[in-house]
Write a protein that holds these residues in place. Structure first.
Motif, PDB file in Angstrom:
ATOM      1  N   ARG A 324      54.132  57.719  46.242  1.00  0.00           N
ATOM      2  CA  ARG A 324      52.732  57.518  46.653  1.00  0.00           C
ATOM      3  C   ARG A 324      52.527  56.037  46.983  1.00  0.00           C
ATOM      4  NH1 ARG A 324      49.548  61.843  45.092  1.00  0.00           N
ATOM      5  NH2 ARG A 324      48.043  60.887  46.510  1.00  0.00           N
ATOM      6  N   TYR A 325      53.039  55.638  48.118  1.00  0.00           N
ATOM      7  CA  TYR A 325      53.131  54.218  48.449  1.00  0.00           C
ATOM      8  C   TYR A 325      51.753  53.547  48.575  1.00  0.00           C
ATOM      9  CZ  TYR A 325      57.830  55.740  49.635  1.00  0.00           C
ATOM     10  OH  TYR A 325      59.079  56.288  49.592  1.00  0.00           O
ATOM     11  N   THR A 326      50.854  54.137  49.356  1.00  0.00           N
ATOM     12  CA  THR A 326      49.570  53.497  49.626  1.00  0.00           C
ATOM     13  C   THR A 326      48.754  53.329  48.352  1.00  0.00           C
ATOM     14  OG1 THR A 326      49.578  54.482  51.841  1.00  0.00           O
ATOM     15  CG2 THR A 326      47.485  53.608  51.030  1.00  0.00           C
ATOM     16  N   ILE A 327      48.698  54.369  47.533  1.00  0.00           N
ATOM     17  CA  ILE A 327      47.937  54.297  46.285  1.00  0.00           C
ATOM     18  C   ILE A 327      48.522  53.234  45.361  1.00  0.00           C
ATOM     19  CG2 ILE A 327      47.323  55.566  44.186  1.00  0.00           C
ATOM     20  CD1 ILE A 327      47.132  58.085  45.891  1.00  0.00           C
ATOM     21  N   LEU A 328      49.842  53.200  45.259  1.00  0.00           N
ATOM     22  CA  LEU A 328      50.488  52.201  44.408  1.00  0.00           C
ATOM     23  C   LEU A 328      50.219  50.788  44.919  1.00  0.00           C
ATOM     24  CD1 LEU A 328      53.938  53.938  43.796  1.00  0.00           C
ATOM     25  CD2 LEU A 328      52.194  53.483  42.078  1.00  0.00           C
ATOM     26  N   ALA A 329      50.244  50.605  46.241  1.00  0.00           N
ATOM     27  CA  ALA A 329      50.003  49.277  46.819  1.00  0.00           C
ATOM     28  C   ALA A 329      48.578  48.810  46.544  1.00  0.00           C
ATOM     29  CB  ALA A 329      50.274  49.303  48.323  1.00  0.00           C
ATOM     30  N   ILE A 330      47.607  49.689  46.721  1.00  0.00           N
ATOM     31  CA  ILE A 330      46.206  49.317  46.487  1.00  0.00           C
ATOM     32  C   ILE A 330      45.986  48.994  45.015  1.00  0.00           C
ATOM     33  CG2 ILE A 330      43.824  50.174  46.505  1.00  0.00           C
ATOM     34  CD1 ILE A 330      44.611  51.862  48.963  1.00  0.00           C
ATOM     35  N   GLY A 331      46.523  49.819  44.127  1.00  0.00           N
ATOM     36  CA  GLY A 331      46.340  49.582  42.694  1.00  0.00           C
ATOM     37  C   GLY A 331      46.972  48.277  42.233  1.00  0.00           C
ATOM     38  N   ALA A 332      48.196  48.010  42.677  1.00  0.00           N
ATOM     39  CA  ALA A 332      48.885  46.792  42.240  1.00  0.00           C
ATOM     40  C   ALA A 332      48.215  45.536  42.772  1.00  0.00           C
ATOM     41  CB  ALA A 332      50.342  46.845  42.683  1.00  0.00           C
ATOM     42  N   THR A 333      47.794  45.547  44.043  1.00  0.00           N
ATOM     43  CA  THR A 333      47.154  44.353  44.604  1.00  0.00           C
ATOM     44  C   THR A 333      45.779  44.106  43.987  1.00  0.00           C
ATOM     45  OG1 THR A 333      46.444  45.744  46.476  1.00  0.00           O
ATOM     46  CG2 THR A 333      48.384  44.369  46.793  1.00  0.00           C
ATOM     47  N   THR A 334      45.076  45.168  43.616  1.00  0.00           N
ATOM     48  CA  THR A 334      43.795  44.996  42.917  1.00  0.00           C
ATOM     49  C   THR A 334      44.020  44.332  41.559  1.00  0.00           C
ATOM     50  OG1 THR A 334      42.871  46.969  43.995  1.00  0.00           O
ATOM     51  CG2 THR A 334      41.757  46.185  42.008  1.00  0.00           C
ATOM     52  N   CYS A 335      45.052  44.762  40.859  1.00  0.00           N
ATOM     53  CA  CYS A 335      45.384  44.132  39.573  1.00  0.00           C
ATOM     54  C   CYS A 335      45.791  42.671  39.764  1.00  0.00           C
ATOM     55  CB  CYS A 335      46.505  44.908  38.881  1.00  0.00           C
ATOM     56  SG  CYS A 335      46.029  46.556  38.314  1.00  0.00           S
ATOM     57  N   LEU A 336      46.473  42.368  40.873  1.00  0.00           N
ATOM     58  CA  LEU A 336      46.831  40.977  41.160  1.00  0.00           C
ATOM     59  C   LEU A 336      45.592  40.109  41.351  1.00  0.00           C
ATOM     60  CD1 LEU A 336      49.890  41.221  43.595  1.00  0.00           C
ATOM     61  CD2 LEU A 336      49.856  40.170  41.338  1.00  0.00           C
ATOM     62  N   LEU A 337      44.584  40.645  42.017  1.00  0.00           N
ATOM     63  CA  LEU A 337      43.332  39.908  42.189  1.00  0.00           C
ATOM     64  C   LEU A 337      42.686  39.611  40.845  1.00  0.00           C
ATOM     65  CD1 LEU A 337      40.937  38.760  43.785  1.00  0.00           C
ATOM     66  CD2 LEU A 337      40.041  41.100  43.934  1.00  0.00           C
ATOM     67  N   LEU A 338      42.626  40.611  39.965  1.00  0.00           N
ATOM     68  CA  LEU A 338      42.002  40.427  38.648  1.00  0.00           C
ATOM     69  C   LEU A 338      42.757  39.387  37.824  1.00  0.00           C
ATOM     70  CD1 LEU A 338      41.181  44.155  37.787  1.00  0.00           C
ATOM     71  CD2 LEU A 338      39.613  42.396  38.635  1.00  0.00           C
ATOM     72  N   THR A 339      44.078  39.404  37.892  1.00  0.00           N
ATOM     73  CA  THR A 339      44.846  38.424  37.105  1.00  0.00           C
ATOM     74  C   THR A 339      44.719  37.017  37.695  1.00  0.00           C
ATOM     75  OG1 THR A 339      46.842  39.021  38.364  1.00  0.00           O
ATOM     76  CG2 THR A 339      46.501  40.112  36.252  1.00  0.00           C
ATOM     77  N   THR A 340      44.557  36.923  39.016  1.00  0.00           N
ATOM     78  CA  THR A 340      44.328  35.616  39.638  1.00  0.00           C
ATOM     79  C   THR A 340      43.015  35.019  39.166  1.00  0.00           C
ATOM     80  OG1 THR A 340      45.558  36.322  41.606  1.00  0.00           O
ATOM     81  CG2 THR A 340      44.164  34.396  41.837  1.00  0.00           C
ATOM     82  N   ILE A 341      41.991  35.855  39.079  1.00  0.00           N
ATOM     83  CA  ILE A 341      40.699  35.397  38.538  1.00  0.00           C
ATOM     84  C   ILE A 341      40.864  34.975  37.081  1.00  0.00           C
ATOM     85  CG2 ILE A 341      38.346  36.132  37.949  1.00  0.00           C
ATOM     86  CD1 ILE A 341      38.486  38.017  40.392  1.00  0.00           C
ATOM     87  N   GLY A 342      41.696  35.720  36.341  1.00  0.00           N
ATOM     88  CA  GLY A 342      41.963  35.359  34.941  1.00  0.00           C
ATOM     89  C   GLY A 342      42.641  34.007  34.812  1.00  0.00           C
ATOM     90  N   ILE A 343      43.549  33.690  35.735  1.00  0.00           N
ATOM     91  CA  ILE A 343      44.197  32.374  35.728  1.00  0.00           C
ATOM     92  C   ILE A 343      43.161  31.276  35.943  1.00  0.00           C
ATOM     93  CG2 ILE A 343      45.809  30.889  36.990  1.00  0.00           C
ATOM     94  CD1 ILE A 343      47.483  33.422  37.549  1.00  0.00           C
ATOM     95  N   ALA A 344      42.241  31.501  36.889  1.00  0.00           N
ATOM     96  CA  ALA A 344      41.190  30.509  37.152  1.00  0.00           C
ATOM     97  C   ALA A 344      40.318  30.285  35.918  1.00  0.00           C
ATOM     98  CB  ALA A 344      40.330  30.970  38.328  1.00  0.00           C
ATOM     99  N   LEU A 345      39.963  31.368  35.220  1.00  0.00           N
ATOM    100  CA  LEU A 345      39.144  31.235  34.011  1.00  0.00           C
ATOM    101  C   LEU A 345      39.907  30.492  32.914  1.00  0.00           C
ATOM    102  CD1 LEU A 345      37.516  34.797  33.888  1.00  0.00           C
ATOM    103  CD2 LEU A 345      36.402  32.634  34.511  1.00  0.00           C
ATOM    104  N   SER A 346      41.209  30.725  32.825  1.00  0.00           N
ATOM    105  CA  SER A 346      42.024  30.030  31.824  1.00  0.00           C
ATOM    106  C   SER A 346      42.051  28.533  32.084  1.00  0.00           C
ATOM    107  CB  SER A 346      43.447  30.592  31.835  1.00  0.00           C
ATOM    108  OG  SER A 346      43.461  31.964  31.510  1.00  0.00           O
ATOM    109  N   VAL A 347      42.085  28.146  33.357  1.00  0.00           N
ATOM    110  CA  VAL A 347      42.050  26.725  33.700  1.00  0.00           C
ATOM    111  C   VAL A 347      40.693  26.127  33.354  1.00  0.00           C
ATOM    112  CG1 VAL A 347      42.142  25.064  35.615  1.00  0.00           C
ATOM    113  CG2 VAL A 347      43.812  26.922  35.494  1.00  0.00           C
ATOM    114  N   ILE A 348      39.620  26.849  33.659  1.00  0.00           N
ATOM    115  CA  ILE A 348      38.260  26.355  33.370  1.00  0.00           C
ATOM    116  C   ILE A 348      38.082  26.101  31.882  1.00  0.00           C
ATOM    117  CG2 ILE A 348      35.814  26.974  33.379  1.00  0.00           C
ATOM    118  CD1 ILE A 348      36.344  28.492  35.992  1.00  0.00           C
TER     119      ILE A 348
END
Length: 464
Positions: A324-348
């Motif tokens: 299920r390539y498309t579903i897996l790609a959307i789910g993983a990239t969404t999680c990447l966005l959330l963790t990127t925001i988490g990195i920014a909060l950790s720096v703040i």
């Protein structure tokens, strides 16, 4: 009358996969071993931080310019998978040789730059070669695992490059400011230590190149799947430049393929921003005062690599099971966005623990690159996988080059939060691209019965 064809799996495919994983290891080293100790190179080569960034960024330059002639040679069948692998390993060995030579004198900055260009070309070819090799030598049920296995090396290489150099370089100045200065003795010890480190990598790369030259073949004598057998048995006539442009047009008018190329560039190359700038972010944001920021950032990025490996193997198994390539790609990239925001909060909030946790998740979900790599072959079947993945590599490395340049610009203008905002915007774009990619899987549409009966593996090394 129906003819029964026996599809064969060769044990040597795993030996070749190990060799490609080793080349990926050196690709990871060439990417990761400069950013965390950029202060050393700034002082040793007497250059600015922006100039030292190009030691890492240089790895993408050669790929951008070599993509077109490389795809033409592949189209003409003048350059098969074997030759690609030999060019790959040869560039890796030559690049490491120039890196070792550059560390003999601080005036040889141009040598390390050229060496990195060669290592970058090797890395780009490895990215193109692995999906092609997996499709040619493995059954459909193992393609995702084979790609992930080959990528095992890049995560180990990344981790080694992030963690090892900061520990190897001696530091007597314990103020841990951004522009720390090393004594002449420290520079000399660091210079020799890095020469020994890269020299050992050079020796292993040379051995792998020799073994590939002796044993590697363009494709297995007997295809592993019905889909690959049908393509291998197709009669190919002489190809012209017009046909090359027609096929290239066919690739680039496949919107889903183009979106996949851009998306994988964002996913695979986004880590370049942290690699280049995390130690500076930690120092300038005063996140730690008791430990060298180079060592802290190296540990954090090392954790990223370890869990990237775990994620790649996990995602590879999931792809092989569900497709299920498309579903897996959307789910993983969404999680990447959330963790990127988490990195920014950790720096703040100046949280070292937060940076560790978010980079664990960032590394794990970065494994969505495995999904995109297999999607490219699925979307474009039966076009030659080597041609498909070479164009893909050229596009994604161009994206990486732009990310490296714009990342430093955003950091210079708006600091850490400007950089992390840019990183988050890239992931939003990646999610949108993933949503637009077609879910169609051409290779899977080929009717296949029992492709690989048990017990048909052949000895590890056989004649060509």
């Amino acid at each position: 009358m129906q003819t029964n064809v026996l599809f064969v799996l060769y044990k040597r495919r795993w030996a070749f996969a190990i060799g490609l994983a080793i080349l990926h290891f050196f690709a990871g080293i060439s990417f990761a071993s400069y950013g965390q100790i950029s202060n050393f190179y700034v002082q040793f080569f007497n250059r600015s931080h922006a100039q030292v960034d190009w030691i890492t960024n240089a790895r993408n330059i050669s790929t951008v310019f070599i993509t077109f002639p490389l795809t033409w040679l592949i189209f003409k069948r003048s350059l098969g998978l074997r030759n690609l692998v030999l060019i790959n390993s040869g560039c890796c060995t030559s690049g490491l040789l120039l890196v070792v030579a550059s560390l003999t004198n601080g005036s040889l900055f141009s040598l390390i730059f050229i060496g990195q260009m060669l290592c970058g070309l090797s890395e780009a070819l490895t990215v193109a070669v692995c999906p092609t090799f997996a499709a040619l030598w493995f059954p459909e049920s193992q393609v995702g695992t084979a790609i992930a296995f080959a990528f095992f090396g890049v995560y180990v290489g990344d981790c080694t490059g992030y963690v090892l150099p900061p520990y190897l370089l001696p530091i007597t100045n314990r103020t841990f400011v951004v522009e720390e200065r090393r004594s002449l003795e420290e520079l000399t010890i660091g210079q020799h230590t890095l020469q020994y480190m890269y020299g050992s990598f050079l020796a292993v790369s040379a051995i792998v190149t020799l073994l590939f030259a002796i044993f590697f073949t363009d494709k297995p004598p007997t295809a592993p799947t019905k889909a690959q057998d049908l393509k291998n048995n197709k009669v190919f006539e002489t190809r012209t430049i017009g046909e090359f442009f027609q096929l290239t047009k066919k690739l680039f008018t496949n919107i889903s393929y183009v979106l996949t190329c851009i998306a994988i560039g964002l996913v695979m190359q986004l880590v370049i921003l942290e690699n280049l700038l995390l130690s500076e972010i930690i120092a300038k944001s005063h996140i730690t005062h008791k430990t060298d920021p180079n060592i802290v950032s190296g540990r954090i990025m090392g954790v990223f690599s370890v869990f990237g490996l775990v994620g790649a193997m996990t995602v590879g198994k999931i792809i092989d099971r569900f497709k299920r390539y498309t579903i897996l790609a959307i789910g993983a990239t969404t999680c990447l966005l959330l963790t990127t925001i988490g990195i920014a909060l950790s720096v703040i909030y100046k949280s070292v623990v937060g940076l560790y946790i978010t980079n664990v998740l960032f590394g794990f979900f970065n494994a969505s690159e495995v999904v995109f790599l297999e999607m490219a072959s699925q979307l474009t079947y039966p076009i030659d996988e080597t041609l498909v993945n070479t164009w893909l590599t050229g596009i994604q490395t161009t994206v990486g080059l732009l990310l490296g340049v714009f990342g430093r610009l955003f950091f210079s203008l708006w600091g850490s939060l400007g950089l992390l905002s840019f990183q988050s915007a890239c992931m939003v774009l990646c999610i949108l691209l993933s949503c637009l990619i077609s879910p169609r899987n051409r290779r899977l549409e080929v009717d296949s019965e029992i492709e690989n009966p048990p017990g048909v593996d052949t000895p590890l090394i056989t004649s060509r």
